[in-house]
Design an enzyme around this catalytic site. Sequence first.
Site, short mmCIF file in Angstrom:
data_model
loop_
_atom_site.label_atom_id
_atom_site.label_comp_id
_atom_site.label_asym_id
_atom_site.label_seq_id
_atom_site.Cartn_x
_atom_site.Cartn_y
_atom_site.Cartn_z
N ARG A 1 6.78 7.33 1.93
CA ARG A 1 6.43 5.84 2.74
C ARG A 1 6.85 6.11 4.27
O ARG A 1 7.14 5.32 5.00
CB ARG A 1 6.95 4.63 2.33
CG ARG A 1 6.61 4.42 0.84
CD ARG A 1 5.33 3.59 0.84
NE ARG A 1 4.98 3.22 -0.47
CZ ARG A 1 5.10 1.94 -0.99
NH1 ARG A 1 5.36 0.99 0.17
NH2 ARG A 1 4.99 1.34 -1.84
N ARG B 1 5.99 -0.31 7.31
CA ARG B 1 6.41 -1.62 8.34
C ARG B 1 7.67 -1.22 9.07
O ARG B 1 7.72 -2.03 9.91
CB ARG B 1 6.59 -2.68 7.21
CG ARG B 1 5.30 -3.23 6.81
CD ARG B 1 5.54 -4.22 5.57
NE ARG B 1 5.93 -3.34 4.44
CZ ARG B 1 6.03 -3.64 3.22
NH1 ARG B 1 5.92 -5.01 2.83
NH2 ARG B 1 6.35 -2.87 2.32
N ARG C 1 -1.59 -2.56 11.39
CA ARG C 1 -2.04 -3.43 10.28
C ARG C 1 -2.87 -4.63 10.64
O ARG C 1 -3.71 -4.82 9.67
CB ARG C 1 -0.71 -3.75 9.51
CG ARG C 1 -0.62 -4.48 8.31
CD ARG C 1 -0.89 -3.62 7.27
NE ARG C 1 -0.86 -4.46 5.87
CZ ARG C 1 -1.60 -5.43 5.44
NH1 ARG C 1 -2.91 -5.84 6.00
NH2 ARG C 1 -1.53 -6.08 4.39
N ASP D 1 -3.10 4.20 -0.94
CA ASP D 1 -2.29 3.74 -2.02
C ASP D 1 -2.35 4.11 -3.42
O ASP D 1 -3.55 4.71 -3.60
CB ASP D 1 -2.26 1.98 -1.94
CG ASP D 1 -0.82 1.64 -2.68
OD1 ASP D 1 0.02 1.43 -2.24
OD2 ASP D 1 -1.05 1.05 -3.80
N TYR E 1 0.45 -1.10 -13.85
CA TYR E 1 -0.24 -2.23 -12.78
C TYR E 1 -1.20 -2.77 -13.45
O TYR E 1 -1.64 -3.99 -13.32
CB TYR E 1 -0.10 -1.57 -11.51
CG TYR E 1 1.06 -1.46 -10.73
CD1 TYR E 1 1.53 -2.35 -10.13
CD2 TYR E 1 1.58 -0.06 -10.49
CE1 TYR E 1 2.85 -2.26 -9.21
CE2 TYR E 1 2.75 0.03 -9.81
CZ TYR E 1 3.49 -1.05 -9.06
OH TYR E 1 4.36 -0.85 -8.23
O1 CP3 Z 1 3.46 6.63 4.04
C1 CP3 Z 1 3.22 7.30 2.99
O2 CP3 Z 1 4.11 7.34 1.91
C2 CP3 Z 1 1.59 7.18 2.42
C3 CP3 Z 1 1.21 5.58 2.13
C4 CP3 Z 1 1.61 5.09 0.76
C5 CP3 Z 1 1.59 3.74 0.50
N1 CP3 Z 1 1.70 3.54 -0.91
C6 CP3 Z 1 1.43 2.87 1.50
C7 CP3 Z 1 1.64 1.30 1.20
C8 CP3 Z 1 1.92 5.86 -0.61
C9 CP3 Z 1 2.15 7.14 -0.83
C10 CP3 Z 1 2.02 4.63 -1.50
C11 CP3 Z 1 2.45 4.89 -3.15
C12 CP3 Z 1 2.61 3.73 -4.05
N2 CP3 Z 1 2.04 2.55 -3.84
C13 CP3 Z 1 3.60 3.73 -4.89
C14 CP3 Z 1 4.17 4.93 -5.51
C15 CP3 Z 1 5.75 5.26 -4.39
C16 CP3 Z 1 6.82 4.05 -4.62
O3 CP3 Z 1 6.97 3.49 -3.58
O4 CP3 Z 1 7.30 4.02 -5.84
C17 CP3 Z 1 3.59 2.57 -5.65
C18 CP3 Z 1 4.47 2.22 -6.67
C19 CP3 Z 1 2.62 1.88 -4.85
C20 CP3 Z 1 2.14 0.30 -5.12
C21 CP3 Z 1 2.36 -0.71 -3.91
N3 CP3 Z 1 1.66 -0.61 -2.72
C22 CP3 Z 1 3.24 -1.37 -3.94
C23 CP3 Z 1 4.15 -1.79 -5.10
C24 CP3 Z 1 3.31 -2.33 -2.83
C25 CP3 Z 1 3.86 -3.38 -2.26
C26 CP3 Z 1 5.37 -3.19 -1.91
C27 CP3 Z 1 5.77 -2.95 -0.45
O5 CP3 Z 1 6.26 -1.94 -0.18
O6 CP3 Z 1 4.92 -3.62 0.28
C28 CP3 Z 1 2.12 -1.52 -1.98
C29 CP3 Z 1 1.75 -1.96 -0.61
C30 CP3 Z 1 1.94 -0.68 0.50
N4 CP3 Z 1 1.38 0.46 0.02
C31 CP3 Z 1 2.50 -0.87 1.69
C32 CP3 Z 1 2.39 0.35 1.99
C33 CP3 Z 1 2.70 1.01 3.74
C34 CP3 Z 1 2.97 -2.16 2.44
C35 CP3 Z 1 1.85 -3.08 2.53
C36 CP3 Z 1 1.47 -3.37 3.99
O7 CP3 Z 1 1.67 -2.90 4.90
O8 CP3 Z 1 0.97 -4.76 3.96
#
Ligand code: CP3
Length: 348
Positions: free
Chosen positions: A28, A32, A41, A78, A154
């Site tokens: 990640r 943010r 964003r 994602d 999910y």
């Molecule tokens: O920089 C990176 O690593 C690449 C992008 C990336 C995102 N999600 C962007 C994202 C990657 C590799 C993921 C993987 C992901 N997504 C996982 C596996 C890794 C982990 O963290 O366990 C999972 C379980 C998800 C599902 C997911 N996506 C959730 C649970 C959420 C909400 C929680 C949160 O952190 O907000 C997301 C949203 C998400 N995916 C965001 C980002 C940057 C935040 C959303 C936003 O910016 O509004």
Amino acid sequence: MSGKTITKPLLGALAGERQLPPPVWLMRQAGRYLPEYRALRKKAKSFLDFCFTPDLAVEATLQPLRRFSFDAAILFSDILVVPHALGQHVSFEEGEGPRLDPIRSAADFERLSAATLKERLATVFESLRRLRRELPPRVALIGFAGAPWTVAAYMVEGRGGTGFATAKKMAREEAVLFGRLVDLLVEQTIAYLSAQIEAGAEVIQIFDSWAGDLDPEQRLLWSLGPLTQIVAALQAAHPQIPVILFPRGAGESYAGYARIPGLSGLSLDSGVDLGWAAKTLQAQVALQGNLDPDLLVAGGAAMRQAIHRILEGLGQGALIFNLGHGILPQTPPEHVAELVELVRGWRG
Ligand code: CP3
């Protein structure tokens, strides 16, 4: 081992060769905690539009690389784009995380479409092609997907943060239906990751973020088994592309994942003991990890000590420095800069 020279430190580590200093990137790393990410964003209507607009996704991928000299770029996307591509309704609510129309019955399952993935994710492949052209030569491009268990959890639950009780119940009590869903995800994930490789991904990481929610027996069935199939298929089609797995929370079952034929790397969560991992896992695979993301938020002496413990504990073999889970939004970017400096300055 092929005769070609490996120039990227991440690829060297994944070939099992100790690198000095070890390569470093963070799960990640786009997100943010960066003010420029929060600004970008705002330009997208929704989080999925953000992922599906190459101008924005490429820019988000590159942002952390302008600040920090990471050894890898991970595609900005994602894991839940796969259920979206299968026709399930997926949305991301501000501050609440993902929401999906849950799959609870055979009729819900039948509505998914296996034929549309490559078309619906075409812009993701376009982002990868652009990134591959734009990245500096030492930086490796990582493509990724969620593991079948984590994505299915999910899809069935409809949201995260619940312990996935409904998905676990379906896995136990309606194993035939749940098995059909997992089989579909195995097949679709293989197609998705192969297409990412064809578009330029040089390394694949598969996130099984909720592997730790299963008991060891269910974990064999729904996590280790499907992942073994995916690694075998990728290995057969693209033998030169290394695969990293992240079975978060798997505890001692990490040893089972390390024995998956053709696997190159295992990403360790922060709970894994370094001495145990070096002794039990590192002869088979490169190890990635595992700084506690809370310590990166805290910074200071506690962070520096933990970084050194990881370098000393795993740095005698093939190590990729990373966190034990994704970077937290409240992380000060200066702490990330200090982490990268400490890893780069380590001389073994
Ligand atoms: O920089 C990176 O690593 C690449 C992008 C990336 C995102 N999600 C962007 C994202 C990657 C590799 C993921 C993987 C992901 N997504 C996982 C596996 C890794 C982990 O963290 O366990 C999972 C379980 C998800 C599902 C997911 N996506 C959730 C649970 C959420 C909400 C929680 C949160 O952190 O907000 C997301 C949203 C998400 N995916 C965001 C980002 C940057 C935040 C959303 C936003 O910016 O509004």
